[in-house]
Design an enzyme around this catalytic site. Structure first.
Site, PDB file in Angstrom:
ATOM      1  N   VAL A  65      24.268  10.772 -22.321  1.00 33.62           N
ATOM      2  CA  VAL A  65      22.912  10.453 -21.867  1.00 33.62           C
ATOM      3  C   VAL A  65      22.942   9.568 -20.618  1.00 33.62           C
ATOM      4  CG1 VAL A  65      20.814   9.193 -22.532  1.00 33.62           C
ATOM      5  CG2 VAL A  65      21.903  10.758 -24.154  1.00 33.62           C
TER       6      VAL A  65
ATOM      7  N   HIS B 287      28.089  16.118 -32.955  1.00 35.81           N
ATOM      8  CA  HIS B 287      26.888  16.778 -33.477  1.00 35.81           C
ATOM      9  C   HIS B 287      27.153  18.287 -33.575  1.00 35.81           C
ATOM     10  CE1 HIS B 287      25.107  12.998 -31.918  1.00 35.81           C
ATOM     11  NE2 HIS B 287      24.334  13.128 -32.980  1.00 35.81           N
TER      12      HIS B 287
ATOM     13  N   TYR C 166      21.998   4.153 -39.258  1.00 33.24           N
ATOM     14  CA  TYR C 166      21.722   4.309 -37.824  1.00 33.24           C
ATOM     15  C   TYR C 166      20.209   4.226 -37.571  1.00 33.24           C
ATOM     16  CZ  TYR C 166      21.792   7.212 -33.475  1.00 33.24           C
ATOM     17  OH  TYR C 166      21.656   7.729 -32.211  1.00 33.24           O
TER      18      TYR C 166
ATOM     19  N   PRO D   7      14.456  10.690 -28.483  1.00 36.91           N
ATOM     20  CA  PRO D   7      14.813  12.090 -28.234  1.00 36.91           C
ATOM     21  C   PRO D   7      15.182  12.808 -29.529  1.00 36.91           C
ATOM     22  CG  PRO D   7      16.253  10.553 -27.036  1.00 36.91           C
ATOM     23  CD  PRO D   7      15.508   9.769 -28.070  1.00 36.91           C
TER      24      PRO D   7
ATOM     25  N   GLY E 266      28.490   7.767 -21.028  1.00 38.02           N
ATOM     26  CA  GLY E 266      28.195   8.659 -22.153  1.00 38.02           C
ATOM     27  C   GLY E 266      27.405   9.874 -21.687  1.00 38.02           C
TER      28      GLY E 266
ATOM     29  N   LYS F 153      17.981   1.673 -35.205  1.00 36.67           N
ATOM     30  CA  LYS F 153      17.109   2.176 -34.133  1.00 36.67           C
ATOM     31  C   LYS F 153      15.656   1.731 -34.353  1.00 36.67           C
ATOM     32  CE  LYS F 153      20.061   4.470 -31.563  1.00 36.67           C
ATOM     33  NZ  LYS F 153      20.311   4.059 -30.183  1.00 36.67           N
TER      34      LYS F 153
ATOM     35  N   SER G  65      16.229   7.715 -31.670  1.00 42.69           N
ATOM     36  CA  SER G  65      16.518   9.093 -32.104  1.00 42.69           C
ATOM     37  C   SER G  65      15.450   9.546 -33.103  1.00 42.69           C
ATOM     38  CB  SER G  65      17.899   9.098 -32.750  1.00 42.69           C
ATOM     39  OG  SER G  65      18.024  10.192 -33.605  1.00 42.69           O
ATOM     40  N   SER G  66      15.299  10.863 -33.225  1.00 42.10           N
ATOM     41  CA  SER G  66      14.267  11.421 -34.123  1.00 42.10           C
ATOM     42  C   SER G  66      14.520  11.055 -35.590  1.00 42.10           C
ATOM     43  CB  SER G  66      14.213  12.943 -33.977  1.00 42.10           C
ATOM     44  OG  SER G  66      15.479  13.515 -34.241  1.00 42.10           O
ATOM     45  N   CYS G  67      15.737  10.585 -35.912  1.00 41.96           N
ATOM     46  CA  CYS G  67      16.030  10.245 -37.307  1.00 41.96           C
ATOM     47  C   CYS G  67      15.349   8.957 -37.753  1.00 41.96           C
ATOM     48  CB  CYS G  67      17.535  10.160 -37.547  1.00 41.96           C
ATOM     49  SG  CYS G  67      18.273   8.760 -36.711  1.00 41.96           S
TER      50      CYS G  67
HETATM   51  N1  LIG Z   1      23.650  12.653 -28.649  1.00 44.49           N
HETATM   52  C1  LIG Z   1      22.480  12.926 -29.226  1.00 44.49           C
HETATM   53  O1  LIG Z   1      22.275  14.037 -29.768  1.00 44.49           O
HETATM   54  C2  LIG Z   1      21.393  11.913 -29.212  1.00 44.49           C
HETATM   55  C3  LIG Z   1      21.530  10.663 -28.629  1.00 44.49           C
HETATM   56  N2  LIG Z   1      20.472   9.778 -28.661  1.00 44.49           N
HETATM   57  C4  LIG Z   1      20.599   8.432 -28.102  1.00 44.49           C
HETATM   58  O2  LIG Z   1      21.041   8.441 -26.753  1.00 44.49           O
HETATM   59  C5  LIG Z   1      21.853   7.287 -26.503  1.00 44.49           C
HETATM   60  C6  LIG Z   1      23.176   7.710 -25.877  1.00 44.49           C
HETATM   61  O3  LIG Z   1      23.816   8.671 -26.698  1.00 44.49           O
HETATM   62  P1  LIG Z   1      25.018   9.576 -26.144  1.00 44.49           P
HETATM   63  O4  LIG Z   1      25.040   9.541 -24.674  1.00 44.49           O
HETATM   64  O5  LIG Z   1      24.937  10.859 -26.875  1.00 44.49           O
HETATM   65  O6  LIG Z   1      26.274   8.795 -26.720  1.00 44.49           O
HETATM   66  P2  LIG Z   1      27.768   8.720 -26.129  1.00 44.49           P
HETATM   67  O7  LIG Z   1      28.647   8.400 -27.288  1.00 44.49           O
HETATM   68  O8  LIG Z   1      28.069   9.914 -25.302  1.00 44.49           O
HETATM   69  O9  LIG Z   1      27.710   7.456 -25.161  1.00 44.49           O
HETATM   70  C7  LIG Z   1      27.510   6.171 -25.654  1.00 44.49           C
HETATM   71  C8  LIG Z   1      27.859   5.172 -24.588  1.00 44.49           C
HETATM   72  O10 LIG Z   1      27.687   3.864 -25.136  1.00 44.49           O
HETATM   73  C9  LIG Z   1      28.735   3.044 -24.689  1.00 44.49           C
HETATM   74  N3  LIG Z   1      29.061   2.066 -25.724  1.00 44.49           N
HETATM   75  C10 LIG Z   1      29.191   2.281 -27.066  1.00 44.49           C
HETATM   76  N4  LIG Z   1      29.563   1.143 -27.676  1.00 44.49           N
HETATM   77  C11 LIG Z   1      29.663   0.181 -26.706  1.00 44.49           C
HETATM   78  C12 LIG Z   1      30.017  -1.188 -26.727  1.00 44.49           C
HETATM   79  N5  LIG Z   1      30.312  -1.809 -27.876  1.00 44.49           N
HETATM   80  N6  LIG Z   1      30.036  -1.853 -25.544  1.00 44.49           N
HETATM   81  C13 LIG Z   1      29.746  -1.223 -24.388  1.00 44.49           C
HETATM   82  N7  LIG Z   1      29.377   0.072 -24.306  1.00 44.49           N
HETATM   83  C14 LIG Z   1      29.351   0.766 -25.460  1.00 44.49           C
HETATM   84  C15 LIG Z   1      29.942   3.939 -24.443  1.00 44.49           C
HETATM   85  O11 LIG Z   1      30.678   3.354 -23.381  1.00 44.49           O
HETATM   86  P3  LIG Z   1      32.210   3.760 -23.014  1.00 44.49           P
HETATM   87  O12 LIG Z   1      32.189   5.240 -22.782  1.00 44.49           O
HETATM   88  O13 LIG Z   1      32.496   2.989 -21.779  1.00 44.49           O
HETATM   89  O14 LIG Z   1      33.041   3.365 -24.195  1.00 44.49           O
HETATM   90  C16 LIG Z   1      29.282   5.257 -24.072  1.00 44.49           C
HETATM   91  O15 LIG Z   1      29.231   5.420 -22.687  1.00 44.49           O
HETATM   92  C17 LIG Z   1      22.013   6.553 -27.832  1.00 44.49           C
HETATM   93  O16 LIG Z   1      21.094   5.504 -27.902  1.00 44.49           O
HETATM   94  C18 LIG Z   1      21.628   7.611 -28.859  1.00 44.49           C
HETATM   95  O17 LIG Z   1      21.075   7.034 -29.988  1.00 44.49           O
HETATM   96  C19 LIG Z   1      19.288  10.114 -29.244  1.00 44.49           C
HETATM   97  C20 LIG Z   1      19.106  11.321 -29.819  1.00 44.49           C
HETATM   98  C21 LIG Z   1      20.148  12.308 -29.885  1.00 44.49           C
HETATM   99  C1  LIG Z   2      20.875  13.398 -33.414  1.00 47.57           C
HETATM  100  C2  LIG Z   2      20.982  13.206 -34.894  1.00 47.57           C
HETATM  101  O1  LIG Z   2      22.245  13.674 -35.346  1.00 47.57           O
HETATM  102  C3  LIG Z   2      22.547  13.495 -36.718  1.00 47.57           C
HETATM  103  O2  LIG Z   2      21.720  14.221 -37.556  1.00 47.57           O
HETATM  104  P1  LIG Z   2      21.855  15.757 -37.768  1.00 47.57           P
HETATM  105  O3  LIG Z   2      20.895  16.453 -36.897  1.00 47.57           O
HETATM  106  O4  LIG Z   2      21.753  16.048 -39.218  1.00 47.57           O
HETATM  107  O5  LIG Z   2      23.377  15.982 -37.287  1.00 47.57           O
HETATM  108  P2  LIG Z   2      24.341  17.118 -36.827  1.00 47.57           P
HETATM  109  O6  LIG Z   2      24.034  17.589 -35.472  1.00 47.57           O
HETATM  110  O7  LIG Z   2      25.711  16.593 -37.058  1.00 47.57           O
HETATM  111  O8  LIG Z   2      24.106  18.312 -37.899  1.00 47.57           O
HETATM  112  C4  LIG Z   2      22.974  19.145 -37.906  1.00 47.57           C
HETATM  113  C5  LIG Z   2      23.106  20.217 -38.949  1.00 47.57           C
HETATM  114  O9  LIG Z   2      24.163  21.117 -38.565  1.00 47.57           O
HETATM  115  C6  LIG Z   2      25.027  21.363 -39.673  1.00 47.57           C
HETATM  116  N1  LIG Z   2      26.356  21.759 -39.190  1.00 47.57           N
HETATM  117  C7  LIG Z   2      26.910  22.989 -39.384  1.00 47.57           C
HETATM  118  N2  LIG Z   2      28.146  23.022 -38.893  1.00 47.57           N
HETATM  119  C8  LIG Z   2      28.371  21.795 -38.339  1.00 47.57           C
HETATM  120  C9  LIG Z   2      29.512  21.249 -37.686  1.00 47.57           C
HETATM  121  O10 LIG Z   2      30.548  21.891 -37.487  1.00 47.57           O
HETATM  122  N3  LIG Z   2      29.378  19.970 -37.235  1.00 47.57           N
HETATM  123  C10 LIG Z   2      28.238  19.236 -37.411  1.00 47.57           C
HETATM  124  N4  LIG Z   2      28.182  17.979 -36.922  1.00 47.57           N
HETATM  125  N5  LIG Z   2      27.147  19.737 -38.081  1.00 47.57           N
HETATM  126  C11 LIG Z   2      27.240  20.999 -38.533  1.00 47.57           C
HETATM  127  C12 LIG Z   2      24.980  20.054 -40.450  1.00 47.57           C
HETATM  128  O11 LIG Z   2      25.438  20.224 -41.764  1.00 47.57           O
HETATM  129  C13 LIG Z   2      23.480  19.730 -40.349  1.00 47.57           C
HETATM  130  O12 LIG Z   2      22.763  20.462 -41.301  1.00 47.57           O
HETATM  131  C14 LIG Z   2      22.435  12.122 -37.191  1.00 47.57           C
HETATM  132  O13 LIG Z   2      23.626  11.493 -36.942  1.00 47.57           O
HETATM  133  C15 LIG Z   2      21.222  11.390 -36.678  1.00 47.57           C
HETATM  134  O14 LIG Z   2      21.469  10.036 -36.707  1.00 47.57           O
HETATM  135  C16 LIG Z   2      20.730  11.816 -35.338  1.00 47.57           C
HETATM  136  O15 LIG Z   2      20.035  11.084 -34.665  1.00 47.57           O
END
Ligand SMILES: NC(=O)C1=CN([C@@H]2O[C@H](COP(=O)(O)OP(=O)(O)OC[C@H]3O[C@@H](n4cnc5c(N)ncnc54)[C@H](OP(=O)(O)O)[C@@H]3O)[C@@H](O)[C@H]2O)C=CC1
Ligand SMILES: C[C@H]1O[C@H](OP(=O)(O)OP(=O)(O)OC[C@H]2O[C@@H](n3cnc4c(=O)[nH]c(N)nc43)[C@H](O)[C@@H]2O)[C@@H](O)[C@@H](O)C1=O
Length: 318
Positions: A17, A181, A138, A165, A15, A142, A109-111
């Protein structure tokens, strides 16, 4: 055994991260890293996770595996966002506890913080008010993960730490418009519109909510910092400490991509929480801070997107 020879299992290493953490540790000379795709190891299966720990016997576990998505995916698919995350983290945390893993880093996550908590969000605000409804499912999963790690730390004195984060972005992000996102969605929308004769771009909500964005390589450095130090607390916020409106973000990405068309705001889509700026004092005082500016991070991520456009991942949820 030197710290760099320890066996470190990075759950979710493919993924955004997990791959950034893998890259950062590899670069520092950590030589015994393991990762498994979800096809090789289904983390929702307690039996499979238990067997994996028995066979591999990791010393350290970093949990970057989760069901992750943007505002619409969280709002439309409450059950997988609650249940899959509970299953994945429960299996990993409990196996790590039973197998006496010396260090466990849980990513939330910050949520997790209340929708209307005082800004910037301090770790102490946890469980002081109602959550943002679009992502409460979610967030509840968390929060359970944070509490499980805190309980193990409190009862057994083990080094289990949770990092929260802010919104992340960078290479290997999800650019699927239904599940992504906002930042990757904007990169894709402005790029596609530029290629389509600068067609108008439709964005969601009002554009007034504020968000904070951290480059995933900065987060990876925070994880390395926590890995290499015994932390005093169980919970740390990770962010830059500055935020901007979604409208300002749109203008920055539009400029970076070079799109000259109009922006339309679709008010039928949710805004989500009005603001969620992290107070990062605790981790900064411990010795870590973010280094990558939003401008340079977006430019680098846009270049990565263009280079990898033919092989982007598609995240479907049901
Ligand atoms: N993206 C963001 O903006 C934010 C992310 N985070 C946190 O960071 C962490 C990683 O997020 P991110 O990297 O963005 O997410 P991604 O979707 O990019 O990656 C998630 C990973 O989890 C693995 N995974 C999901 N479900 C399963 C399962 N059932 N069994 C095995 N592996 C699984 C996937 O594996 P595979 O690819 O092999 O399927 C994938 O590699 C999470 O805990 C998230 O909450 C926190 C704040 C913000
Ligand atoms: C990391 C965090 O991410 C999520 O929370 P979020 O910050 O609200 O998510 P977001 O990034 O999707 O949106 C941020 C803002 O942006 C606006 N927005 C505009 N245009 C688009 C658009 O095109 N796509 C998306 N996705 N959003 C859009 C949207 O309407 C909102 O106001 C949670 O899942 C939560 O669980 C979590 O942890």
């Amino acid at each position: 055994m030197s710290a760099k020879d320890k066996k470190i299992y990075i759950a979710g290493h493919r993924g955004m991260v997990g791959s950034a953490i893998f890259r950062a540790l590899e670069k520092l000379g950590y030589s015994n890293l393991i990762g498994k795709s979800s096809i090789e190891l289904e983390l929702k299966s307690q039996k499979d996770v238990e067997q994996f720990f028995q066979v591999e016997k990791p010393d350290i576990v970093i949990d970057a595996a989760a069901r992750v998505g943007g505002i619409l995916a969280n709002n439309n698919y409450p059950y997988p966002f609650l249940m899959e995350n509970l299953q994945i983290q429960n299996n990993l945390i409990d196996a790590a506890h039973k197998h006496n893993i010396e260090k466990f880093i849980f990513l939330g996550s910050s949520c997790i913080y209340p929708k209307l908590a005082e800004q910037p969000l301090k770790e102490e605000s946890l469980l002081t008010g109602p959550l943002e409804p679009t992502n409460e499912w979610y967030a509840i999963a968390k929060i359970a993960g944070v509490k499980a790690c805190e309980a193990i730390r409190k009862q057994f004195g083990k080094d289990f730490v949770s990092l929260m984060p802010t919104n992340l972005y960078g290479p290997n992000d999800n650019f699927d418009l239904n599940t992504s996102h906002v930042l990757p969605a904007m990169i894709r929308k402005f790029h596609d519109a530029k290629m389509n004769d600068h067609a108008p771009v439709t964005l969601w909500g009002s554009g007034t909510p504020m968000r904070e964005f951290l480059h995933v390589d900065d987060l990876a450095q925070a994880v390395v910092f926590v890995l290499e130090n015994r932390m005093e607390n169980h919970l740390y916020n990770v962010g830059t400490g500055t935020d901007l409106t979604i409208k300002e973000l749109a203008e920055l990405i539009q400029h970076t991509v070079g799109h000259n068309g109009n922006i339309i705001w679709d008010s039928s889509k949710p805004d989500g929480t009005p603001r969620k700026l992290m107070d990062v004092t605790k981790l900064r005082e411990a010795g870590w801070e973010a280094k990558i500016s939003l401008e340079s991070g977006i430019l680098e991520t846009y270049q990565w997107f263009v280079k990898n456009i033919s092989k982007l991942k598609e995240i479907k949820i049901s």
